[in-house]
Design an enzyme around this catalytic site. Sequence first.
Site, PDB file in Angstrom:
ATOM      1  N   ASP A  24      -8.612   7.934   4.446  1.00  0.00           N
ATOM      2  CA  ASP A  24      -7.758   7.017   5.183  1.00  0.00           C
ATOM      3  C   ASP A  24      -6.406   7.718   5.298  1.00  0.00           C
ATOM      4  OD1 ASP A  24      -6.580   4.947   6.516  1.00  0.00           O
ATOM      5  OD2 ASP A  24      -7.243   3.382   5.132  1.00  0.00           O
TER       6      ASP A  24
HETATM    7  C1  BGC Z   1      -5.680   2.288   8.290  1.00  0.00           C
HETATM    8  C2  BGC Z   1      -6.935   2.762   8.981  1.00  0.00           C
HETATM    9  C3  BGC Z   1      -6.569   3.366  10.309  1.00  0.00           C
HETATM   10  C4  BGC Z   1      -5.572   4.495  10.095  1.00  0.00           C
HETATM   11  C5  BGC Z   1      -5.128   5.175  11.387  1.00  0.00           C
HETATM   12  C6  BGC Z   1      -4.630   3.382   8.206  1.00  0.00           C
HETATM   13  O1  BGC Z   1      -3.437   2.884   7.723  1.00  0.00           O
HETATM   14  O2  BGC Z   1      -5.994   1.824   7.003  1.00  0.00           O
HETATM   15  O3  BGC Z   1      -7.850   1.722   9.129  1.00  0.00           O
HETATM   16  O4  BGC Z   1      -7.713   3.802  10.980  1.00  0.00           O
HETATM   17  O5  BGC Z   1      -4.423   3.976   9.463  1.00  0.00           O
HETATM   18  O6  BGC Z   1      -4.362   4.320  12.138  1.00  0.00           O
END
Ligand code: BGC
Length: 755
Positions: free
Chosen positions: A233
């Site tokens: 993530d």
């Molecule tokens: C989120 C993800 C997301 C990523 C990119 C993160 O903060 O938890 O679900 O895909 O950011 O935006």
Amino acid sequence: MDIKKLIGQLTLEEKAAFCSGADGWHTEAVGRLGIPAVMMTDGPHGLRKVIYGKGSNWGGYGEKITVEATCFPTASCLANSWNVDLLRKVGAAIAKQAKKEQVSIVLGPGINMKRSPTCGRNFEYFSEDPYLAGKLAAAYVNGAQAEGVGTSLKHFAANNQETRRHSCSSEVDMRTLREIYLAAFETVVKEAQPATIMHSYNPINGKQVSQSKWLLNDILREEWGYKGVVISDWNAVNDRVKSLEAGCDLEMPWSYGLRDKAIVEAVRSGELDEKILDRTVERILNLVFSYPADENAPDVDLEKAHEEASKAGDECMVLLKNERNLLPLSSGRPVAVIGAFAKHARYQGGGSSHVNNKYLDDIYELIDKRNGAETFYAEGYRLGKDVNENDPDEALIAEAVETAKKAGRAIIIAGLPDSFESEGADRKNMAMPESHNKLIRRVTAEVKDTVVVLLNGSPVELPWLENTDALLAAYLGGEALGGSITRVLFGDVNPSGKLAETYPVKYEDTPAYLNYPGEEYKVVYAEGVYIGYRYYQKKKMKVAFPFGFGLSYTTFDYSDIKADGDKISVKVTNTGKVAGKEIVQLYVGAVRSRVSRPVKELKRFAKIDLAPGESKTVEFELDDRCFAYWDERTNDWRVDTGDYNVYVGRSSEDTPLCVTLHKVDPKPYIEPIHVNLSLGDLFSKDEYKAVRHDLVYPGLSEEQKKLLGDAELTSDFRFIRARHMWTLRMLIDNGSIDEKQLDKLIAEANRKLGF
Ligand code: BGC
């Protein structure tokens, strides 16, 4: 493409650079070898492709703009459809838009379990049930990937809250992890092989997921057979070298080259085996070449896609209450539409999944048009960043009451505003803003024919439920939800959604209430496997609306359940006057069990379409997993010998049909005999039959022996009446055998049993 050969041509630095993004959204490229960068972008219910703006680095900060795309219903709304074909279509539609925008990977779907209804991100997740979430997400992934666009199944795993999401350790026992928090991921991996899996921020039982070889490799790859790329993530990596070893292939977004350097140094110093790096780069290159950007991808007609979003929304509306058949509404009569949401709908969630949609239905306008008579409007409550959205506005409420009285009937659109529910924070409780609640109480007190429509990402308390004769949960239905709401309210569409989560009566009733969101850096999943309906049913608690519940404008009759081995069939008949769709649900519950188990658990479902008077036979085929629990003694799934009830019906609480199946464990677990084995177990378990007499007889007193004679010891023998209270050790206390003799007898018995 000979990827192994390509890897041989890359320098160590280039290989290390592949292990993180080139920026916020791209993989690295190596021009001299013809390796292109591919782009990944959010998000689960519509494309969120960031176009860089002034002052932005990777698009997370500074000015950012996203391309126009279709906003589909969010996952919590789509889940109400219980329609795998629909999910496949939505996945495909989003993929087509991604393709047109040269995006190779869509970052979704999110399938974390709804441990508490207050998780700020529940709108992005499907369900409190792993089977339902897994099936729907697998269909979405298959739909998207069939269009040549990869997906990213997220957030793996046990990421069930937003509070301290980077640092709060989810303390979960193995059985609960396997049965509840990993099960949906397992289904999607096995049925759809998502191109990537996004690991979560949190630690599990103290171990940071980014560094958990047990999760990212042993379970994911070795046990489930995952072949794709594990990505972090965004900003979830603590120690890059350790995470690489554990199985995190691609760190996103990047660390300005710092962590790439750490990889290079670790290889040079011998701390990291270069083979691990090569294996990682191989996976990433496979991804890059499997999902290339397609410059000739066909254009997408966003107006047409709006129609697709609209059709999707139609399947997701859940009619929760309809006393006096208040719905469907007749047209051609005045109606009051009340609530600022009617003109400024909340149709999607906030955070990384936010879509910049070109089209947006105006709920008020669509109702007005369909009604074809005077349609009044009253704001009812205030919305916006500059106002306190919770506090009732008495003047607006008074105006709304007058407007409703004037019209003689009303539709109130209320629910959860953005400030109440978003990524990055959990809700404090399950209450709707008091401004909405008071409005509903006041209007329904004055005007009986009032329908309440909820726009919400997750369940809310309904303190006015008794006063309301009709209630429609529209959820966050995407850009076209206005049309879906209107069609359902006026009967152009027969509602066919059912809840993918329970609506408890109050927040204090919820399973994780005492342990959510934990104490600072730890959150204990003390409720174990009992989340959602599993909990409420086990505790025989009253809920506002159960899992799987939803009304229709017609009625369905269930009959003729039959079992042929593991094949179950039932007959479902539309007994009403209009065509409708029914979601037929099959649950399994063990009649008796060694471990504590839920009363029943969803194992199969089917959505069928029936004309008035029509009957269909629905067939389900069960497998071992439908009956199994995770056995912590052997670290494996187990089906205990015994009877299992198979229930079929309309919801988790309304299962009129039941048939009992008998299962036999082909390889029952035998525990070696030990001094603390209870006499109850010794005499009730078949596996000890051959040894129990020899084992116990020498330890009996003369009087007991006389009493027993040569008879086979049975479980009703007076000596063992207390069953589990007495253990083998007690034989010593009988005075006729000492410790050594007992140890010897136990050793002999164990030998006989094959240990
Ligand atoms: C989120 C993800 C997301 C990523 C990119 C993160 O903060 O938890 O679900 O895909 O950011 O935006």
